[in-house]
Write a protein that holds these residues in place. Sequence first.
Motif, PDB file in Angstrom:
ATOM      1  N   LYS A  74     -13.207  93.575 -28.246  1.00 17.50           N
ATOM      2  CA  LYS A  74     -11.917  94.229 -28.022  1.00 17.50           C
ATOM      3  C   LYS A  74     -12.022  95.348 -26.998  1.00 17.50           C
ATOM      4  CE  LYS A  74     -10.646  93.230 -32.714  1.00 17.50           C
ATOM      5  NZ  LYS A  74     -10.945  93.700 -34.031  1.00 17.50           N
ATOM      6  N   GLY A  75     -13.222  95.675 -26.589  1.00 15.14           N
ATOM      7  CA  GLY A  75     -13.402  96.661 -25.546  1.00 15.14           C
ATOM      8  C   GLY A  75     -13.645  98.083 -26.022  1.00 15.14           C
ATOM      9  N   VAL A 118     -18.880  84.476 -20.599  1.00 14.89           N
ATOM     10  CA  VAL A 118     -17.654  84.125 -21.326  1.00 14.89           C
ATOM     11  C   VAL A 118     -17.100  85.301 -22.128  1.00 14.89           C
ATOM     12  CG1 VAL A 118     -16.723  82.648 -23.160  1.00 14.89           C
ATOM     13  CG2 VAL A 118     -18.256  81.688 -21.443  1.00 14.89           C
ATOM     14  N   HIS A 119     -17.942  85.947 -22.920  1.00 15.03           N
ATOM     15  CA  HIS A 119     -17.451  86.949 -23.853  1.00 15.03           C
ATOM     16  C   HIS A 119     -17.417  88.361 -23.278  1.00 15.03           C
ATOM     17  CE1 HIS A 119     -17.231  84.115 -27.116  1.00 15.03           C
ATOM     18  NE2 HIS A 119     -18.432  83.667 -26.759  1.00 15.03           N
ATOM     19  N   CYS A 120     -18.258  88.660 -22.310  1.00 13.17           N
ATOM     20  CA  CYS A 120     -18.347  90.036 -21.804  1.00 13.17           C
ATOM     21  C   CYS A 120     -17.622  90.245 -20.486  1.00 13.17           C
ATOM     22  CB  CYS A 120     -19.812  90.437 -21.621  1.00 13.17           C
ATOM     23  SG  CYS A 120     -20.761  90.447 -23.141  1.00 13.17           S
ATOM     24  N   ARG A 121     -17.393  89.205 -19.743  1.00 15.58           N
ATOM     25  CA  ARG A 121     -16.881  89.344 -18.387  1.00 15.58           C
ATOM     26  C   ARG A 121     -15.533  90.059 -18.314  1.00 15.58           C
ATOM     27  NH1 ARG A 121     -17.516  85.565 -13.417  1.00 15.58           N
ATOM     28  NH2 ARG A 121     -19.604  85.888 -14.153  1.00 15.58           N
ATOM     29  N   SER A 122     -14.660  89.846 -19.239  1.00 16.76           N
ATOM     30  CA  SER A 122     -13.324  90.452 -19.162  1.00 16.76           C
ATOM     31  C   SER A 122     -13.291  91.893 -19.658  1.00 16.76           C
ATOM     32  CB  SER A 122     -12.316  89.607 -19.930  1.00 16.76           C
ATOM     33  OG  SER A 122     -12.719  89.464 -21.267  1.00 16.76           O
ATOM     34  N   TYR A 123     -14.390  92.407 -20.158  1.00 17.24           N
ATOM     35  CA  TYR A 123     -14.469  93.796 -20.607  1.00 17.24           C
ATOM     36  C   TYR A 123     -15.540  94.505 -19.769  1.00 17.24           C
ATOM     37  CZ  TYR A 123     -11.910  91.877 -24.486  1.00 17.24           C
ATOM     38  OH  TYR A 123     -10.973  91.247 -25.243  1.00 17.24           O
ATOM     39  N   PRO A 124     -15.133  95.362 -18.852  1.00 18.55           N
ATOM     40  CA  PRO A 124     -16.094  95.945 -17.897  1.00 18.55           C
ATOM     41  C   PRO A 124     -17.270  96.671 -18.551  1.00 18.55           C
ATOM     42  CG  PRO A 124     -13.854  96.430 -17.210  1.00 18.55           C
ATOM     43  CD  PRO A 124     -13.774  95.776 -18.556  1.00 18.55           C
ATOM     44  N   PHE A 127     -19.568  94.064 -20.094  1.00 19.16           N
ATOM     45  CA  PHE A 127     -20.256  93.312 -19.053  1.00 19.16           C
ATOM     46  C   PHE A 127     -21.352  94.153 -18.404  1.00 19.16           C
ATOM     47  CE2 PHE A 127     -20.488  91.162 -14.849  1.00 19.16           C
ATOM     48  CZ  PHE A 127     -20.897  89.922 -15.312  1.00 19.16           C
TER      49      PHE A 127
END
Length: 149
Positions: A74-75, A118-124, A127
């Motif tokens: 969720k970031g 997949v799981h980390c890329r959208s949360y800087p 990632f």
Amino acid sequence: LGLLRLASTLRGAFGAALPVLLLALERDSSSGFVRLSSMAALNLLLDRSFAPEVQRLQPPLQHCLLTEQPLFLKGNDDEQLAVCAYCGAASLFIMKGFEAGNAERYEVLDKLLTFGGVHCRSYPRAFRSFLECGLLPILDRDALLLAPR
């Protein structure tokens, strides 16, 4: 905190400390704090242990790292720490848990790369933790391991 103290105390007895950590992860994996502290302790144990110790306990470690991935991020800050602890433990397992050229080593590496992509890329922040704690240590120790990927 007690798990971290256990890991640093038993660094010479990797086989004795690992079952305690795996039980803690299995019983209370829904608790973010238990998962984070257990992964941090596992990371510390893997860092302090020798490759033959890790290779001797390869099956339970491999199962643990496959089932305890911090999914559905969720970031928030706790998840960033969980990603860092998980990726650090996974990268140390990849480097110490297998002999060079082992096919299972490449499977675990592919799963780590898939997790990051997949799981980390959208949360800087997650990632960045994946890159700093998972990918860069592997590049530092064995760049040719990642060359075909």
